[in-house]
Design a protein around this motif. Structure first.
Motif, PDB file in Angstrom:
ATOM      1  N   TRP A  43       0.835  -1.206   0.000  1.00 11.26           N
ATOM      2  CA  TRP A  43       0.000   0.000   0.000  1.00 11.26           C
ATOM      3  C   TRP A  43       0.865   1.249   0.000  1.00 11.26           C
ATOM      4  O   TRP A  43       0.564   2.216  -0.691  1.00 11.26           O
ATOM      5  CB  TRP A  43      -0.926   0.018   1.200  1.00 11.26           C
ATOM      6  CG  TRP A  43      -1.950  -1.072   1.233  1.00 11.26           C
ATOM      7  CD1 TRP A  43      -2.352  -1.865   0.189  1.00 11.26           C
ATOM      8  CD2 TRP A  43      -2.704  -1.491   2.361  1.00 11.26           C
ATOM      9  NE1 TRP A  43      -3.308  -2.753   0.612  1.00 11.26           N
ATOM     10  CE2 TRP A  43      -3.552  -2.547   1.944  1.00 11.26           C
ATOM     11  CE3 TRP A  43      -2.749  -1.095   3.683  1.00 11.26           C
ATOM     12  CZ2 TRP A  43      -4.429  -3.183   2.798  1.00 11.26           C
ATOM     13  CZ3 TRP A  43      -3.627  -1.736   4.541  1.00 11.26           C
ATOM     14  CH2 TRP A  43      -4.462  -2.771   4.099  1.00 11.26           C
ATOM     15  N   VAL A  44       1.923   1.227   0.789  1.00 15.28           N
ATOM     16  CA  VAL A  44       2.831   2.377   0.855  1.00 15.28           C
ATOM     17  C   VAL A  44       3.516   2.574  -0.492  1.00 15.28           C
ATOM     18  O   VAL A  44       3.633   3.697  -0.988  1.00 15.28           O
ATOM     19  CB  VAL A  44       3.860   2.197   1.996  1.00 15.28           C
ATOM     20  CG1 VAL A  44       4.961   3.240   1.925  1.00 15.28           C
ATOM     21  CG2 VAL A  44       3.158   2.252   3.345  1.00 15.28           C
ATOM     22  N   VAL A  45       3.956   1.497  -1.118  1.00 19.02           N
ATOM     23  CA  VAL A  45       4.616   1.585  -2.423  1.00 19.02           C
ATOM     24  C   VAL A  45       3.689   2.211  -3.453  1.00 19.02           C
ATOM     25  O   VAL A  45       4.099   3.071  -4.239  1.00 19.02           O
ATOM     26  CB  VAL A  45       5.090   0.192  -2.902  1.00 19.02           C
ATOM     27  CG1 VAL A  45       5.556   0.229  -4.348  1.00 19.02           C
ATOM     28  CG2 VAL A  45       6.201  -0.330  -2.002  1.00 19.02           C
ATOM     29  N   HIS A  46       2.438   1.822  -3.439  1.00 14.19           N
ATOM     30  CA  HIS A  46       1.478   2.311  -4.437  1.00 14.19           C
ATOM     31  C   HIS A  46       0.760   3.589  -4.008  1.00 14.19           C
ATOM     32  O   HIS A  46       0.064   4.207  -4.810  1.00 14.19           O
ATOM     33  CB  HIS A  46       0.461   1.218  -4.764  1.00 14.19           C
ATOM     34  CG  HIS A  46       1.057   0.113  -5.573  1.00 14.19           C
ATOM     35  ND1 HIS A  46       1.182   0.166  -6.930  1.00 14.19           N
ATOM     36  CD2 HIS A  46       1.613  -1.060  -5.192  1.00 14.19           C
ATOM     37  CE1 HIS A  46       1.766  -0.920  -7.357  1.00 14.19           C
ATOM     38  NE2 HIS A  46       2.049  -1.691  -6.317  1.00 14.19           N
ATOM     39  N   GLY A  47       0.908   3.984  -2.756  1.00 17.06           N
ATOM     40  CA  GLY A  47       0.305   5.220  -2.289  1.00 17.06           C
ATOM     41  C   GLY A  47      -1.189   5.162  -2.069  1.00 17.06           C
ATOM     42  O   GLY A  47      -1.844   6.197  -1.980  1.00 17.06           O
ATOM     43  N   LYS A  48      -1.730   3.966  -1.993  1.00 18.35           N
ATOM     44  CA  LYS A  48      -3.166   3.819  -1.738  1.00 18.35           C
ATOM     45  C   LYS A  48      -3.455   2.421  -1.227  1.00 18.35           C
ATOM     46  O   LYS A  48      -2.703   1.475  -1.482  1.00 18.35           O
ATOM     47  CB  LYS A  48      -3.986   4.101  -2.993  1.00 18.35           C
ATOM     48  CG  LYS A  48      -3.680   3.196  -4.159  1.00 18.35           C
ATOM     49  CD  LYS A  48      -4.463   3.620  -5.384  1.00 18.35           C
ATOM     50  CE  LYS A  48      -3.989   2.819  -6.597  1.00 18.35           C
ATOM     51  NZ  LYS A  48      -4.645   3.221  -7.814  1.00 18.35           N
ATOM     52  N   VAL A  49      -4.544   2.321  -0.503  1.00 18.77           N
ATOM     53  CA  VAL A  49      -4.985   1.024   0.019  1.00 18.77           C
ATOM     54  C   VAL A  49      -5.820   0.371  -1.070  1.00 18.77           C
ATOM     55  O   VAL A  49      -6.816   0.929  -1.527  1.00 18.77           O
ATOM     56  CB  VAL A  49      -5.807   1.195   1.316  1.00 18.77           C
ATOM     57  CG1 VAL A  49      -6.381  -0.133   1.770  1.00 18.77           C
ATOM     58  CG2 VAL A  49      -4.950   1.815   2.401  1.00 18.77           C
ATOM     59  N   GLU A  50      -5.352  -0.794  -1.486  1.00 18.48           N
ATOM     60  CA  GLU A  50      -5.993  -1.474  -2.603  1.00 18.48           C
ATOM     61  C   GLU A  50      -6.077  -2.967  -2.306  1.00 18.48           C
ATOM     62  O   GLU A  50      -5.147  -3.549  -1.742  1.00 18.48           O
ATOM     63  CB  GLU A  50      -5.110  -1.283  -3.840  1.00 18.48           C
ATOM     64  CG  GLU A  50      -5.833  -0.943  -5.079  1.00 18.48           C
ATOM     65  CD  GLU A  50      -4.876  -0.681  -6.231  1.00 18.48           C
ATOM     66  OE1 GLU A  50      -5.370  -0.691  -7.354  1.00 18.48           O
ATOM     67  OE2 GLU A  50      -3.675  -0.472  -6.034  1.00 18.48           O
ATOM     68  N   ASP A  51      -7.169  -3.581  -2.696  1.00 19.39           N
ATOM     69  CA  ASP A  51      -7.327  -5.021  -2.546  1.00 19.39           C
ATOM     70  C   ASP A  51      -7.221  -5.635  -3.930  1.00 19.39           C
ATOM     71  O   ASP A  51      -8.173  -5.612  -4.708  1.00 19.39           O
ATOM     72  CB  ASP A  51      -8.683  -5.346  -1.900  1.00 19.39           C
ATOM     73  CG  ASP A  51      -8.851  -6.821  -1.642  1.00 19.39           C
ATOM     74  OD1 ASP A  51      -7.833  -7.530  -1.528  1.00 19.39           O
ATOM     75  OD2 ASP A  51     -10.007  -7.276  -1.557  1.00 19.39           O
ATOM     76  N   ILE A  52      -6.036  -6.153  -4.253  1.00 18.02           N
ATOM     77  CA  ILE A  52      -5.804  -6.757  -5.564  1.00 18.02           C
ATOM     78  C   ILE A  52      -6.112  -8.244  -5.477  1.00 18.02           C
ATOM     79  O   ILE A  52      -5.525  -8.965  -4.671  1.00 18.02           O
ATOM     80  CB  ILE A  52      -4.334  -6.553  -6.009  1.00 18.02           C
ATOM     81  CG1 ILE A  52      -3.972  -5.075  -6.048  1.00 18.02           C
ATOM     82  CG2 ILE A  52      -4.081  -7.200  -7.359  1.00 18.02           C
ATOM     83  CD1 ILE A  52      -4.715  -4.270  -7.069  1.00 18.02           C
ATOM     84  N   LYS A  53      -7.004  -8.693  -6.302  1.00 19.02           N
ATOM     85  CA  LYS A  53      -7.392 -10.109  -6.322  1.00 19.02           C
ATOM     86  C   LYS A  53      -6.338 -10.911  -7.095  1.00 19.02           C
ATOM     87  O   LYS A  53      -5.721 -10.394  -8.032  1.00 19.02           O
ATOM     88  CB  LYS A  53      -8.756 -10.275  -6.993  1.00 19.02           C
ATOM     89  CG  LYS A  53      -9.880  -9.507  -6.322  1.00 19.02           C
ATOM     90  CD  LYS A  53     -10.151 -10.034  -4.940  1.00 19.02           C
ATOM     91  CE  LYS A  53     -11.266  -9.253  -4.286  1.00 19.02           C
ATOM     92  NZ  LYS A  53     -11.352  -9.449  -2.879  1.00 19.02           N
TER      93      LYS A  53
END
Length: 82
Positions: free
Chosen positions: A5-15
């Motif tokens: 999440w920190v690397v991408h700058g957002k909280v994301e739920d990748i399936k």
């Protein structure tokens, strides 16, 4: 879960079957390869963890800490991306 999440700058739920999973993982992998970026991201993770209260055993068992950590990550990432 926090480091990507920190690397991408957002909280994301990748399936696992998502088309963008490969690119998502590649960006995380590249950040780990760059020592300076890795340390910077780990420091951000520590800041996020430190912003939450120390969990009790009960909170860890029930997933409450995960929920609080996710909320703290969302708030922190919103602040730094503005």
């Amino acid at each position: 879960m926090l480091y990507p999440w920190v690397v991408h700058g957002k909280v994301e739920d990748i399936k696992p079957n998502a088309k963008k999973l490969s690119a998502y993982c590649k960006k995380v992998q590249q950040s780990i390869s760059d020592n300076a970026e890795f340390i910077k991201n780990i420091e951000i993770c520590h800041s996020i963890i430190d912003s939450t209260m120390m969990p009790t055993d009960d909170q860890i068992k029930r997933g409450k800490y995960t929920s609080e950590l996710t909320t703290a990550a969302v708030e922190y990432l919103k602040r730094i991306t503005k």
